[in-house]
Structures are given as structure tokens and as C-alpha cells.
Design a protein around this motif. Sequence first.
Motif, PDB file in Angstrom:
ATOM      1  N   ARG A   1       5.648   4.982 -10.714  1.00  0.00           N
ATOM      2  CA  ARG A   1       6.547   5.914 -10.018  1.00  0.00           C
ATOM      3  C   ARG A   1       7.822   6.132 -10.835  1.00  0.00           C
ATOM      4  O   ARG A   1       8.296   7.257 -11.001  1.00  0.00           O
ATOM      5  N   GLU A   2       8.375   5.070 -11.368  1.00  0.00           N
ATOM      6  CA  GLU A   2       9.593   5.179 -12.163  1.00  0.00           C
ATOM      7  C   GLU A   2       9.333   5.975 -13.446  1.00  0.00           C
ATOM      8  O   GLU A   2      10.189   6.751 -13.894  1.00  0.00           O
TER       9      GLU A   2
ATOM     10  N   ILE B   1       0.832  -1.200   0.000  1.00  0.00           N
ATOM     11  CA  ILE B   1       0.000   0.000   0.000  1.00  0.00           C
ATOM     12  C   ILE B   1       0.865   1.248   0.000  1.00  0.00           C
ATOM     13  O   ILE B   1       0.627   2.191  -0.736  1.00  0.00           O
ATOM     14  N   TYR B   2       1.918   1.239   0.805  1.00  0.00           N
ATOM     15  CA  TYR B   2       2.771   2.420   0.915  1.00  0.00           C
ATOM     16  C   TYR B   2       3.585   2.646  -0.350  1.00  0.00           C
ATOM     17  O   TYR B   2       3.796   3.769  -0.766  1.00  0.00           O
TER      18      TYR B   2
ATOM     19  N   LYS C   1       7.039   6.842   0.063  1.00  0.00           N
ATOM     20  CA  LYS C   1       6.821   7.063   1.499  1.00  0.00           C
ATOM     21  C   LYS C   1       5.451   7.643   1.810  1.00  0.00           C
ATOM     22  O   LYS C   1       5.204   8.082   2.932  1.00  0.00           O
ATOM     23  N   TYR C   2       4.565   7.668   0.807  1.00  0.00           N
ATOM     24  CA  TYR C   2       3.252   8.261   1.053  1.00  0.00           C
ATOM     25  C   TYR C   2       2.369   7.274   1.804  1.00  0.00           C
ATOM     26  O   TYR C   2       2.142   6.152   1.351  1.00  0.00           O
TER      27      TYR C   2
ATOM     28  N   LEU D   1       2.950  14.504  -3.668  1.00  0.00           N
ATOM     29  CA  LEU D   1       3.667  13.997  -4.840  1.00  0.00           C
ATOM     30  C   LEU D   1       5.082  13.574  -4.469  1.00  0.00           C
ATOM     31  O   LEU D   1       5.552  12.500  -4.882  1.00  0.00           O
ATOM     32  N   ASN D   2       5.775  14.394  -3.697  1.00  0.00           N
ATOM     33  CA  ASN D   2       7.150  14.077  -3.311  1.00  0.00           C
ATOM     34  C   ASN D   2       7.216  12.788  -2.505  1.00  0.00           C
ATOM     35  O   ASN D   2       8.080  11.931  -2.742  1.00  0.00           O
ATOM     36  N   GLN D   3       6.296  12.636  -1.563  1.00  0.00           N
ATOM     37  CA  GLN D   3       6.283  11.410  -0.755  1.00  0.00           C
ATOM     38  C   GLN D   3       5.956  10.200  -1.609  1.00  0.00           C
ATOM     39  O   GLN D   3       6.547   9.123  -1.441  1.00  0.00           O
ATOM     40  N   TRP D   4       5.029  10.362  -2.550  1.00  0.00           N
ATOM     41  CA  TRP D   4       4.672   9.238  -3.419  1.00  0.00           C
ATOM     42  C   TRP D   4       5.851   8.849  -4.310  1.00  0.00           C
ATOM     43  O   TRP D   4       6.131   7.663  -4.500  1.00  0.00           O
TER      44      TRP D   4
END
Length: 321
Positions: free
Chosen positions: A18-19, A10-11, A54-55, A47-50
Motif C-alpha cells: 500500500r505504501e 484482512i482489512y 478500509k477495503y 482502489l481508494n478504500q484499499w
Amino acid sequence: MNDTATVTQIYQGDAALREQFRNLLAGDRRLSQATLAKEVGISPTTLNQWLNGKYAGDNEGVEVKLRIWIEADTHRRESSSQMPEAPSFVPTQTAMRVLGALSYAKIASDIAVIYGGAGLGKSSACVQFREQMPNVWIATMAPSTAGVVTALEEICDALSLTPGGGARRMSRAIAKRVRDTRGLLIIDEAQHLSVAALDEIRSIHDATEIGVALVGNDGVFARMAGGRNAQQLDRLYSRVGKKLRLAASSEQDVTEIIKAWGVDDIKCRAALVAVAREGGHLRRLTKTLRLASMHAAADGGRPICCEDVRAAINELMEGAR
């Protein structure tokens, strides 16, 4: 163990997606995380965490928005690649007159006023001059920049200065930046400026002896020459060394633009000249030729013919109704 694996999945979300976005951001310098987040409809932090896996929120919801964005972006890029580009700057008779007035203002460190109807190529000529010459800056005004402070903010942006701190501080920063550059400050759409803003620009010219070009519609010069604000603008009017009025596009302008688009069918010329005589002048002519070229491209990429021109004119006329 299964619970831990589920939480990790999930995280982390969609690793391939993402890549894909990491590569997109790395390969397009014009696209920042902040811009992407705004267009997608999520916060930059999310967005940065995703992107870093780490979101802790709704990864699936974020990825749905990202997939919609990338599909739309792909479609936009494909459409852009099929859209015929207008020829690069065309040195028409009118354009050369504008370039001449700008050159005078820069060389003589004087004030020029270039005014006339819309769609005659004034703005494109200003951009061309900036590309050809050093120390040329264009500040484009709008109704929202009519006042002294907002006009100075626009000029600061054109000069890559940080706006703010009040009118006096910005005016000093502008003067410091342009002094001894033998440059030219072009104020496009100058008809939007208030009397006070025009007088502030005049004072910058007086303090630095930088060339200034006020570019816009007929209202730019009319206000100085005989409008109700003429007396308030007399100091600016008395400093104008070059006045260039552009009443309409010339037949030579039309001929040069038609040639630049590669139109060889002489029978099309009368229709295109008529288009340029209507409101919008050369801008409307360019829109017509771009649309005609799309019809030609869709039919095997052949040269533009009269049928394409007529179809383009009809479509634009329907859109104006």
C-alpha cells in the motif's frame, strides 16, 4: 482477541505494498487513481478504500492484481529506458516548407491546405510549430470524428473547452475562445471530415478571422478542387490562400535525418535512401534507424553501422510480409 487481530489483518492487507502505491501515485502526476484502477482491473472505489486500509472485500485478490500491474509497469519502464529515442525535431527541407505554410496562415489569418503522402513529417512539423508559437491548437481527426458534432468536440478538446451542448453551442464557444487571438487552428488528418464539417470550420474562420490549416493526404485538396463535392466546398476553396503539396521526401530530408541519428557510415546511405523512397517515407526511415540503433546499443553502445541498418531493414520487411 485473535479473531479481532485476524479481521484487522484482512482489512489492512499488505501495508508495504500500500505504501509503495501511495508513493507511486504521489510521485507521478500523470498517474491518477482512476487511471491506475482501470489499468489494474478494479473499480476506483475499491482502489481508494484499499489505499486507505478500509477495503472490506478480498484484499488478497486486489493485491495480486496490483503486484501483476507493478511488475508489468517496472518492465515497461526498463524497456523504455533502453529504447533509443528518435532525435528531437529535425528541420528537414520538407519540414521547413510545412512550417512556412503554417506561418503564413497564422500571420495572414488565412486558410492553408497542406497535403501529400503519409510519413512525410507533416504532423511532427505541426507539433513543432505549436511548441514555437503562441495560440496554436491542433485537432486531429479520425473516421469517428467525420461529422459536424464530433469534429467540433475534437476542436473543443484541443482548445481545452468542455465539449457538449450541440453543434451550435460548441461552435459559438470555439469562436469566442479563438477570436482576437491571431492564432492558428490546425486540423490534422482533415481528409476524414465530411463536407458539412469542413464547411463548419470555414464558417468559424469567417466569423473570427483565425488562421486555419487543413493538413492531410491528397484527398483533402482533391475534394475541394475537383471531386464530386467540389461545388459544395466552393466557399472553402475560394478562401484558401496557401496550397502546399508534398509529393515525396527529398534526398536532403533523408540526409538530415541520417545525420541527426549520428550515422557516419557513408556506405549505409544508399540503403537508407531506398527505405525513404518506399511507402511510409520518412516515418519508415525513422523506424529503421531506431531499430538499427537498438542493435548498436545491444553491442556495447557503438555507433550505427551498415550491418545494423541491414538487420533492421530485414526485420521490418519480415514484419510486413
